[in-house]
Write a protein that holds these residues in place. Structure first.
Motif, PDB file in Angstrom:
ATOM      1  N   UNK A 116       0.867  -1.183   0.000  1.00 57.34           N
ATOM      2  CA  UNK A 116       0.000   0.000   0.000  1.00 57.34           C
ATOM      3  C   UNK A 116       0.905   1.235   0.000  1.00 57.34           C
ATOM      4  N   UNK A 117       0.599   2.187  -0.897  1.00 57.71           N
ATOM      5  CA  UNK A 117       1.398   3.403  -1.029  1.00 57.71           C
ATOM      6  C   UNK A 117       0.463   4.612  -0.989  1.00 57.71           C
ATOM      7  N   UNK A 118       0.848   5.615  -0.223  1.00 62.15           N
ATOM      8  CA  UNK A 118       0.096   6.867  -0.173  1.00 62.15           C
ATOM      9  C   UNK A 118      -0.007   7.440  -1.589  1.00 62.15           C
ATOM     10  N   UNK A 119      -1.192   7.941  -1.980  1.00 64.32           N
ATOM     11  CA  UNK A 119      -1.357   8.451  -3.350  1.00 64.32           C
ATOM     12  C   UNK A 119      -0.307   9.485  -3.778  1.00 64.32           C
ATOM     13  N   UNK A 120       0.161  10.314  -2.862  1.00 59.86           N
ATOM     14  CA  UNK A 120       1.142  11.351  -3.216  1.00 59.86           C
ATOM     15  C   UNK A 120       2.510  10.760  -3.554  1.00 59.86           C
ATOM     16  N   UNK A 121       2.704   9.486  -3.283  1.00 57.46           N
ATOM     17  CA  UNK A 121       4.001   8.843  -3.505  1.00 57.46           C
ATOM     18  C   UNK A 121       3.917   7.713  -4.529  1.00 57.46           C
ATOM     19  N   UNK A 122       2.854   7.677  -5.304  1.00 60.00           N
ATOM     20  CA  UNK A 122       2.685   6.643  -6.330  1.00 60.00           C
ATOM     21  C   UNK A 122       3.315   7.077  -7.651  1.00 60.00           C
ATOM     22  N   UNK A 123       3.537   6.096  -8.515  1.00 59.31           N
ATOM     23  CA  UNK A 123       4.048   6.295  -9.881  1.00 59.31           C
ATOM     24  C   UNK A 123       5.465   6.871  -9.931  1.00 59.31           C
ATOM     25  N   UNK A 124       6.234   6.639  -8.871  1.00 62.34           N
ATOM     26  CA  UNK A 124       7.631   7.081  -8.857  1.00 62.34           C
ATOM     27  C   UNK A 124       8.573   5.918  -8.541  1.00 62.34           C
ATOM     28  N   UNK A 125       8.050   4.695  -8.610  1.00 64.24           N
ATOM     29  CA  UNK A 125       8.882   3.518  -8.417  1.00 64.24           C
ATOM     30  C   UNK A 125       8.969   2.986  -7.005  1.00 64.24           C
ATOM     31  N   UNK A 126       8.296   3.620  -6.035  1.00 63.78           N
ATOM     32  CA  UNK A 126       8.428   3.198  -4.637  1.00 63.78           C
ATOM     33  C   UNK A 126       7.915   1.779  -4.421  1.00 63.78           C
ATOM     34  N   UNK A 127       6.720   1.467  -4.901  1.00 65.04           N
ATOM     35  CA  UNK A 127       6.162   0.129  -4.684  1.00 65.04           C
ATOM     36  C   UNK A 127       7.065  -0.936  -5.301  1.00 65.04           C
ATOM     37  N   UNK A 128       7.558  -0.676  -6.501  1.00 61.52           N
ATOM     38  CA  UNK A 128       8.444  -1.640  -7.163  1.00 61.52           C
ATOM     39  C   UNK A 128       9.709  -1.860  -6.347  1.00 61.52           C
ATOM     40  N   UNK A 129      10.300  -0.790  -5.834  1.00 56.75           N
ATOM     41  CA  UNK A 129      11.517  -0.927  -5.028  1.00 56.75           C
ATOM     42  C   UNK A 129      11.243  -1.726  -3.753  1.00 56.75           C
ATOM     43  N   UNK A 130      10.088  -1.479  -3.122  1.00 60.32           N
ATOM     44  CA  UNK A 130       9.746  -2.219  -1.908  1.00 60.32           C
ATOM     45  C   UNK A 130       9.565  -3.705  -2.214  1.00 60.32           C
ATOM     46  N   UNK A 131       8.921  -4.017  -3.332  1.00 59.54           N
ATOM     47  CA  UNK A 131       8.742  -5.422  -3.710  1.00 59.54           C
ATOM     48  C   UNK A 131      10.095  -6.066  -4.005  1.00 59.54           C
ATOM     49  N   UNK A 132      11.005  -5.332  -4.640  1.00 58.89           N
ATOM     50  CA  UNK A 132      12.342  -5.876  -4.898  1.00 58.89           C
ATOM     51  C   UNK A 132      13.073  -6.174  -3.589  1.00 58.89           C
ATOM     52  N   UNK A 133      12.953  -5.277  -2.611  1.00 57.25           N
ATOM     53  CA  UNK A 133      13.575  -5.528  -1.304  1.00 57.25           C
ATOM     54  C   UNK A 133      12.948  -6.740  -0.629  1.00 57.25           C
ATOM     55  N   UNK A 134      11.619  -6.850  -0.706  1.00 57.63           N
ATOM     56  CA  UNK A 134      10.950  -8.015  -0.124  1.00 57.63           C
ATOM     57  C   UNK A 134      11.388  -9.295  -0.829  1.00 57.63           C
ATOM     58  N   UNK A 135      11.537  -9.238  -2.150  1.00 58.81           N
ATOM     59  CA  UNK A 135      11.982 -10.416  -2.901  1.00 58.81           C
ATOM     60  C   UNK A 135      13.383 -10.826  -2.458  1.00 58.81           C
TER      61      UNK A 135
END
Length: 195
Positions: A116-135
């Motif tokens: 889950x990402x706050x709308x103001x912080x979406x579409x800048x790669x944050x979710x993808x980076x978090x998933x990569x760290x989790x992976x």
């Protein structure tokens, strides 16, 4: 960026300090990422209570669960091995802006992932980076696949998960998609090295 935002108190046993790091987003902003702490419970409760309806619908596939002390303890107290959650913090305010977690499924070596990402912080790669760290963390802990259930129209999560691994399987029923990806060790290590 060299200074680190403070954690509340000493971290619990098993806290993986190696997953504390700065991430630089595509728009040039930085966020501080660290594993979740039990002391994050009040802020997580507030984030769920004040989240916009679209974020809640995407994260919980409908309405959010009733926030009880037991649920908040479950969400914020993890063993950092079989269950892991990472939070991203806005360095200007210290407030949480994203959370990503994995929980083991019944099938050995498979974990369910949620972001889950706050709308103001979406579409800048944050979710993808978090998933990569989790992976990266999941591979180190013996997991080989991530699974996720999400609203079928939520294409960004599908793209993000497919990026984390190979061999995607997709099943859509009643507007809900389920995706399973095999974690790609080489891709995860290469991606993790760029942050």
């Amino acid at each position: 960026m060299t200074t680190r935002p403070l954690r509340n108190g000493e971290p619990p046993e098993g806290y993986p300090v190696a997953f504390e790091r700065w991430l630089r987003l595509r728009d040039g902003r930085y966020v501080w990422v660290r594993p979740i702490l039990p002391s994050d419970a009040p802020e997580l409760a507030e984030a769920i209570r004040t989240a916009d309806p679209d974020t809640l619908r995407r994260r919980f596939l409908g309405s959010p669960p009733r926030l009880t002390p037991k649920l908040l303890r479950w969400l914020t107290t993890v063993d950092y091995e079989r269950r892991l959650a990472l939070v991203a913090l806005d360095p200007a305010t210290g407030r949480g802006i994203a959370i990503a977690r994995f929980e083991p499924l019944q099938e050995e070596g498979v974990a369910e992932i949620a972001v889950a990402v706050d709308p103001a912080w979406r579409r800048v790669g944050l979710a993808t980076m978090l998933v990569e760290l989790l992976a990266e963390a999941a591979l180190e802990r013996g997991f080989h696949s991530f699974g996720a259930s999400y609203l079928a129209q939520n294409r960004p999560i599908e793209a993000m998960l497919t990026h984390a691994g190979g061999g995607a399987k997709l099943l859509i029923s009643h507007g809900v998609a389920e995706l399973a990806v095999d974690l790609d060790h080489e891709r995860t290590i290469r991606a993790g090295g760029h942050h």
